[in-house]
Design an enzyme around this catalytic site. Structure first.
Site, PDB file in Angstrom:
ATOM      1  N   TRP A 190       0.430  -1.203  -0.045  1.00 62.17           N
ATOM      2  CA  TRP A 190       0.078  -0.289  -0.227  1.00 62.17           C
ATOM      3  C   TRP A 190       0.927   1.853  -0.411  1.00 62.17           C
ATOM      4  O   TRP A 190       0.652   2.354   0.005  1.00 62.17           O
ATOM      5  CB  TRP A 190      -1.067   0.008   1.461  1.00 62.17           C
ATOM      6  CG  TRP A 190      -1.921  -0.907   0.329  1.00 62.17           C
ATOM      7  CD1 TRP A 190      -2.254  -2.049   1.365  1.00 62.17           C
ATOM      8  CD2 TRP A 190      -3.337  -0.649  -0.127  1.00 62.17           C
ATOM      9  NE1 TRP A 190      -3.071  -3.091   0.279  1.00 62.17           N
ATOM     10  CE2 TRP A 190      -3.736  -1.981  -0.548  1.00 62.17           C
ATOM     11  CE3 TRP A 190      -3.494   0.210  -1.378  1.00 62.17           C
ATOM     12  CZ2 TRP A 190      -4.509  -2.445  -0.958  1.00 62.17           C
ATOM     13  CZ3 TRP A 190      -4.150  -0.321  -1.794  1.00 62.17           C
ATOM     14  CH2 TRP A 190      -5.223  -1.642  -2.121  1.00 62.17           C
TER      15      TRP A 190
ATOM     16  N   ASP B   8      -1.536   6.905   6.805  1.00 62.95           N
ATOM     17  CA  ASP B   8      -2.448   6.108   5.768  1.00 62.95           C
ATOM     18  C   ASP B   8      -2.925   5.321   7.022  1.00 62.95           C
ATOM     19  O   ASP B   8      -1.470   4.012   7.332  1.00 62.95           O
ATOM     20  CB  ASP B   8      -1.848   5.628   3.843  1.00 62.95           C
ATOM     21  CG  ASP B   8      -2.828   4.914   3.923  1.00 62.95           C
ATOM     22  OD1 ASP B   8      -4.174   4.147   4.754  1.00 62.95           O
ATOM     23  OD2 ASP B   8      -2.935   3.614   3.265  1.00 62.95           O
TER      24      ASP B   8
ATOM     25  N   LYS C  25     -12.766  -1.279   7.157  1.00 67.14           N
ATOM     26  CA  LYS C  25     -11.952  -2.249   7.948  1.00 67.14           C
ATOM     27  C   LYS C  25     -12.337  -1.736   9.377  1.00 67.14           C
ATOM     28  O   LYS C  25     -13.073  -3.275   9.324  1.00 67.14           O
ATOM     29  CB  LYS C  25     -10.531  -1.865   7.436  1.00 67.14           C
ATOM     30  CG  LYS C  25     -10.428  -1.791   6.096  1.00 67.14           C
ATOM     31  CD  LYS C  25      -8.776  -1.580   5.490  1.00 67.14           C
ATOM     32  CE  LYS C  25      -8.798  -1.538   3.900  1.00 67.14           C
ATOM     33  NZ  LYS C  25      -8.576  -2.475   3.801  1.00 67.14           N
TER      34      LYS C  25
HETATM   35  N1  PMP Z   1      -4.698   1.625   2.141  1.00 68.29           N
HETATM   36  C1  PMP Z   1      -4.296   0.807   2.738  1.00 68.29           C
HETATM   37  C2  PMP Z   1      -3.617   0.439   4.269  1.00 68.29           C
HETATM   38  C3  PMP Z   1      -5.531  -0.480   2.519  1.00 68.29           C
HETATM   39  O1  PMP Z   1      -5.728  -0.986   3.267  1.00 68.29           O
HETATM   40  C4  PMP Z   1      -6.137  -0.081   1.217  1.00 68.29           C
HETATM   41  C5  PMP Z   1      -7.180  -1.155   1.095  1.00 68.29           C
HETATM   42  N2  PMP Z   1      -7.417  -1.947   1.669  1.00 68.29           N
HETATM   43  C6  PMP Z   1      -5.639   0.821   1.058  1.00 68.29           C
HETATM   44  C7  PMP Z   1      -5.018   2.301   1.089  1.00 68.29           C
HETATM   45  C8  PMP Z   1      -7.027   1.596  -0.357  1.00 68.29           C
HETATM   46  O2  PMP Z   1      -8.506   1.557   0.284  1.00 68.29           O
HETATM   47  P1  PMP Z   1      -9.535   1.881  -0.741  1.00 68.29           P
HETATM   48  O3  PMP Z   1      -9.554   0.492  -2.058  1.00 68.29           O
HETATM   49  O4  PMP Z   1     -10.480   2.670   0.070  1.00 68.29           O
HETATM   50  O5  PMP Z   1      -8.930   2.707  -1.815  1.00 68.29           O
END
Ligand code: PMP
Length: 360
Positions: free
Chosen positions: A101, A171, A195
């Site tokens: 991520w 994040d 989550k």
């Molecule tokens: N950052 C992290 C740490 C994530 O786990 C995720 C999704 N699993 C995201 C960003 C992306 O999130 P989204 O699908 O809401 O764009």
């Protein structure tokens, strides 16, 4: 048979929250309208949003000089919104690449500013968080971005970096609300809702007020922090259902004893699974350095790779669902967000032990 959903997100919600949604949806308390039908400019929705904001502020102890924003587009929209709001096209921004991520975040930021990888765990397969003395930070960076929990790789910061005068941006999508945070150490925190907060469609941003008008902002209005702050996150139609569900989750968290209580439970839950892994005599392996193991996404492999599919199949038969690891990483992943009860973790630990005894 009772089932437990170990998905990484959208993830399981507290059953009480689902019950409340079920009970409240058809009701006519809101002038004959369900929450799905409320105009966002009306008092009904404004009260829901204000209560959610107040409860989140209370849970985290958000200082008064921070703003809480409800935004669209999940965490991925924030990958762009952060550089668009906080940096110019020529400005440097430091990123700490800890996994899948963080890598996505720095790649997206590179479209809008001079995004640099100031430290990376890539060479070690993202099995530990680079320590701060290994980071090569730029003193003139617009911000420094970290991913406090790598959902796919199963590693987590158990410490808060010190970036001096450079705003720390985090994040926190997968460990937001897993325990208390000292918000004052961060310039900006963001998290996708699906989550530990509620349902998809919403991202929460907590931003220090002095960063709002830092520069002429090139972001589209929906992603512009100043615009959203000035309009109480109602510049355009907010994801009203997701805000409503988030409010129910915050209320539930308060009644569970808040984030200190959650941290205690989360530590117990993850320790139980890591114990099952470490005591399996090598049958299961967690590649992540012990000090950096995630409390919320426990990632491991079955030593004999061919047994993994069988593990997943039998787990599902036992009601232990969605344990397949992220496609970029493989293996097994058990996500243990706040809604996952200790019984679910105990059931998985027991299953792991029996599976290892049978095939090991
Ligand atoms: N950052 C992290 C740490 C994530 O786990 C995720 C999704 N699993 C995201 C960003 C992306 O999130 P989204 O699908 O809401 O764009």
């Amino acid at each position: 048979m009772r089932t437990f959903n170990f998905a990484a997100g959208p993830a399981m919600l507290p059953p009480e929250v689902v019950q409340r949604v079920r009970a409240e949806l058809p009701d006519g308390q809101r002038g004959g309208m369900s929450v799905l039908e409320l105009p966002f400019t009306g008092r009904g929705f404004r009260e829901i949003a204000a209560a959610a904001q107040r409860d989140l502020g209370e849970l985290l102890g958000v200082p008064p000089h921070y703003r809480i924003l409800f935004m669209h587009g999940g965490a991925s929209a924030q990958f762009a919104a952060v550089p668009l709001n906080l940096a110019g096209p020529l400005d440097k921004a430091d990123y700490i690449e800890t996994g899948h991520w963080a890598r996505k975040a720095v790649r997206e930021a590179g479209r809008y500013c001079d995004a640099r990888v100031a430290a990376s765990g890539a060479a070690e397969g993202f099995t530990r968080v680079p320590m701060q003395d290994e980071w090569r930070l730029s003193a003139d960076a617009a911000y420094c971005h970290i991913t406090t929990n790598e959902t796919a790789n199963g590693l987590e910061y158990h410490w808060t970096p010190d970036t001096g005068g450079v705003p720390l941006v985090a994040d926190m999508s997968s460990n937001f609300l897993a325990g208390p945070i000292d918000v004052s150490r961060y310039g900006l925190i963001y998290a996708a809702a699906q989550k530990n907060i509620g349902t998809a469609g919403l991202a929460i941003v907590i931003v220090r007020a002095d960063l709002l008008d830092r520069r002429q902002c090139a972001a589209p209005s929906v992603l512009n922090y100043s615009v959203q702050a000035a309009s109480d996150s109602m510049y355009n139609t907010p994801p009203i259902f997701a805000v409503y569900v988030a409010g129910l989750v915050f209320d539930w968290l308060k009644r569970q004893g808040g984030l200190t209580a959650m941290a205690r439970i989360n530590r117990r839950k993850s320790a139980r699974l890591y114990d099952a892994i470490d005591r399996s005599g090598g049958f299961y392996r967690c590649p992540v350095a012990r000090a950096d193991r995630s409390r919320v996404n426990v990632c491991f492999t079955v030593a004999e790779g061919r047994l993994e599919a069988e593990f997943l199949r039998q787990a599902e038969e036992e009601g232990l669902l969605n344990l397949k690891g992220h496609s970029a990483v493989g293996g097994i992943r058990a996500s243990l967000y706040n809604a996952m009860p200790e019984e679910g973790v105990a059931a998985l630990a027991d299953f792991m032990q029996h599976f290892a005894a049978r095939y090991g």
